[in-house]
Design a protein around this motif. Structure first.
Motif, PDB file in Angstrom:
ATOM      1  N   SER A 114      -1.458   9.931   4.687  1.00 39.93           N
ATOM      2  CA  SER A 114      -1.409  10.249   3.256  1.00 39.93           C
ATOM      3  C   SER A 114      -0.705  11.567   2.958  1.00 39.93           C
ATOM      4  N   SER A 149       0.854  -1.187   0.000  1.00 42.39           N
ATOM      5  CA  SER A 149       0.000   0.000   0.000  1.00 42.39           C
ATOM      6  C   SER A 149       0.888   1.233   0.000  1.00 42.39           C
ATOM      7  N   PRO A 150       0.323   2.407  -0.314  1.00 40.96           N
ATOM      8  CA  PRO A 150       1.135   3.631  -0.255  1.00 40.96           C
ATOM      9  C   PRO A 150       1.740   3.872   1.129  1.00 40.96           C
ATOM     10  N   THR A 151       0.976   3.575   2.172  1.00 41.40           N
ATOM     11  CA  THR A 151       1.514   3.777   3.526  1.00 41.40           C
ATOM     12  C   THR A 151       2.637   2.792   3.809  1.00 41.40           C
ATOM     13  N   SER A 175       4.623   1.628   1.642  1.00 45.22           N
ATOM     14  CA  SER A 175       5.774   2.156   0.900  1.00 45.22           C
ATOM     15  C   SER A 175       6.508   3.216   1.713  1.00 45.22           C
ATOM     16  N   LYS A 176       5.752   4.050   2.427  1.00 44.11           N
ATOM     17  CA  LYS A 176       6.386   5.078   3.255  1.00 44.11           C
ATOM     18  C   LYS A 176       7.173   4.449   4.398  1.00 44.11           C
TER      19      LYS A 176
END
Length: 674
Positions: A422, A95-97, A99-100
């Motif tokens: 986000s 997920s984008p999170t 990835s962070k």
């Protein structure tokens, strides 16, 4: 030392829970390690060493740690679990999170890239300090996330109306841990100050800053001057004296140099009608320093503070200098922790709930939550019995105390709503920028909440944190998932062990904070209000004063005593937790019959032995010094010996008599709930 505002849990006695026990306890033979005991020590002479003497003698402190014991071992296990989650996120984010999380960790772990980048990531941040030409510019830069200031401005719950937030201002932490490190005399403190001076010079030399020695002397002179006006840790514990709401007019009269209206507006707090000033005299004095200390000196101070805070994210020489002073000199730790381990702590602060959501999926079960909920209810019932039976309370105060107990809000396991990351920007190549982006993100989160009603669903610890806390403005206890496991939670252990290790040192302790010298000043809604009658408060204060005086006498390291007033809240919660958990245990015994003798020990003896072993721990002397000067928790040994010697059932369990080193005559014992 287990927890900062220590709540943790209580494994209890409920018949349904006991019926569900399966398997053997993790710690043998019945929830404790009897091999840790030193039976050559007489229990009445030194109960802590009787319970843990062999472990204390034979168990070394790891070279990369400040201490050893249960409160260091369990976090190591959690760290391994979290590492697997983080490394998976770095390798194959889902997920984008995620990835962070992976990018944050990858940037931190790439020490070769950090060396190659050198000072380049640092320069734009220091350039902002260099560009300051006026005092208003200086103050506005100080208030930006990532920069140091002599006055902290933030957001907290309004003690007069705990359903809303309020802006607050107070004294800021300086380069040394507390004011005592600047002001105490003697060779030990002279040596620390010399090491601090050398550290600040080293940082500036590494950054290519000229005339470092002269600048350092000005910086330390400034910090020493600021420290002289700061409040002591004991003074800062008083919720009444630290509650001083002020209008803009009052703020300007108190500290005109702060330029409050433009300063608050620049921070996003332009709509704050009032600001609570927690230490008015210290804030006023720091404000004066902004006016009478040269702008150039303040810029030098900001530069060095930025370098020090950024050091772990810079080339190795900076990181090593920071470790050598703050860990080796101040806390006596000889070796730096592995980089991946330090990365886990950084991620917990930066993206803790992102990792926590995955941690909960993998390691948390609804069955554990149900058991913990039962345990909280069991201890709450025991406290009700104690309040009902408290002869020193008048009826009006008792009624208010019971109302507060009934409105305790226990949260177990994890938040119901997770933080949305986000808007947080994370680089895979610049760990310093990531750290500063996190500071900015967290401030923006607070600003979003500020005009709204207080969010009671927020958590101030992550689910993977081996810790817990009580919030008096919420009348709320919070118990993260990670702490609900052995040695602090074991459904297969002996009931005597569970009542002591979790009932006394965790839930009982944390509920006790609602009635300690600080927490008792907040009512059932979390409002700062005196709901005690004068007579009842006077009787309570007699006991509290006696406990503070007792702890003042203890000298854990030569020349440094426990501060009885600083540690009073934790000591009261320890004593109240022990009294209440023991009463709950005896209720269990009354229902189920006197327990058998195991390994030559009665149920009561096992209860007190478990209480002692729950505080298994040892720390390096320099770390103990820092704890004694600044921490509201007493060292582990005194959280045992200093407490049980006030409790009659302990005397009976181990036949403690006059002549034993820990013996106190009954009239000298402190009683809160017994």
């Amino acid at each position: 030392m287990r927890r900062t505002a220590l709540l943790a849990l209580a494994l209890a006695s409920l018949p349904a829970l006991l019926a569900a026990q399966t398997g053997a306890p993790r710690y043998q033979p019945w929830g404790l390690e009897l091999k840790d005991m030193d039976r050559s020590v007489k229990p009445g002479d030194d109960f802590y060493n009787y319970a843990l003497g062999t472990w204390l003698r034979d168990h070394p402190i790891p070279a990369d740690k400040v201490g050893a014991g249960y409160n260091y071992d369990l976090p190591d296990e959690i760290e391994d679990q979290v590492r697997r989650i983080v490394e998976q996120a770095a390798a194959t984010p889902t997920s984008p999170t995620a990835s962070k999380v992976g990018d944050f960790y990858a940037a931190w772990m790439d020490d070769r890239a950090i060396e190659a980048h050198g000072l380049a990531p640092l320069k734009p941040w220091l350039a902002r300090i260099d560009a300051v030409q006026t005092r208003p510019q200086l103050i506005q830069l100080m208030m930006r996330p990532g920069y140091a200031a002599p006055i902290n401005i933030g957001i907290s719950t309004d003690a007069d109306d705990p359903t809303h937030y309020m802006a607050d201002a107070g004294q800021a932490r300086l380069g040394l841990p507390t004011r005592d490190y600047y002001l105490l005399t003697g060779e030990k403190y002279d040596a620390i100050r010399r090491a601090y001076r050398a550290y600040l010079i080293r940082l500036q030399d590494l950054a290519g800053i000229s005339d470092a020695a002269a600048k350092t002397d000005r910086i330390i002179a400034l910090e020493t001057r600021l420290s002289q006006d700061q409040w002591t840790p004991e003074q800062r514990r008083d919720p009444v004296k630290t509650h001083n709401p002020m209008t803009r007019t009052q703020l300007t009269a108190l500290a005109p140099e702060m330029d409050w209206t433009p300063t608050l507006a620049a921070m996003g707090l332009g709509g704050a009608a009032k600001v609570n000033v927690s230490e008015p005299s210290a804030v006023a004095a720091a404000s004066k320093r902004l006016g009478d200390v040269p702008l150039s000196t303040w810029k030098e101070w900001m530069t060095v503070r930025f370098l020090s805070n950024a050091a772990p994210f810079l080339p190795k020489a900076f990181d090593q200098a920071n470790f050598d002073f703050y860990s080796k000199t101040l806390r006596g730790v000889p070796e730096q922790r592995a980089r991946w381990k330090r990365g886990m702590a950084l991620i917990d602060d930066a993206l803790g709930e992102a990792v926590g959501a995955i941690y909960v999926q993998q390691y948390w079960s609804p069955a554990t939550q149900a058991k913990a909920d039962e345990l909280v209810a069991d201890m709450q019932a025991a406290y009700k019995d104690k309040i009902d039976a408290a002869t020193w309370m008048d009826d009006a105060t008792r009624k208010a105390a019971l109302a507060k107990l009934a409105t305790f809000d226990p949260r177990v396991g994890h938040p119901k709503k997770w933080i949305d990351y986000s808007t947080l920007t994370v680089s895979r190549t610049d760990p310093l920028a990531n750290n500063l982006a996190v500071a900015d993100f967290q401030w923006r989160l607070q600003l979003q909440r500020f005009p709204k009603p207080v969010d009671r669903g927020l958590w101030y610890m992550t689910p993977q944190t081996v810790n817990a806390y009580y919030d008096p403005t919420m009348n709320q206890i919070t118990l993260p998932a990670a702490i609900l496991q052995p040695p602090f939670f074991d459904a297969s252990a002996d009931p005597a062990v569970n009542y002591a290790e979790t009932g006394a040192t965790t839930i009982g302790h944390e509920m006790g904070h609602g009635f300690d010298d600080q927490g008792r000043q907040f009512d059932e809604s979390g409002r700062l209000r005196d709901w005690w009658s004068k007579d009842t408060a006077a009787k309570y204060n007699v006991q509290a004063d006696r406990l503070a005086n007792q702890f003042d006498q203890y000298e854990p390291i030569p020349g440094v005593h426990i501060k009885g007033r600083l540690t009073l809240g934790e000591n009261l919660a320890d004593l109240g937790g022990l009294e209440t958990a023991y009463a709950a245990y005896r209720r269990y015994v009354a229902r189920h019959g006197e327990p058998p003798v195991l390994n030559g020990m009665t149920g009561d003896q096992r209860f007190f032995l478990a209480f002692a072993q729950a505080w298994q721990g040892k720390r390096r002397d320099e770390a103990v010094r820092q704890q004694l000067l600044s921490d509201p928790h007493s060292p582990d040994k005194y959280r045992v010996n200093g407490i049980v010697r006030n409790f009659g059932p302990w005397y009976r369990a181990f036949d403690v008599k006059p002549g034993d080193a820990m013996y106190l005559p009954p009239e000298q014992r402190v009683s809160i709930w017994h």
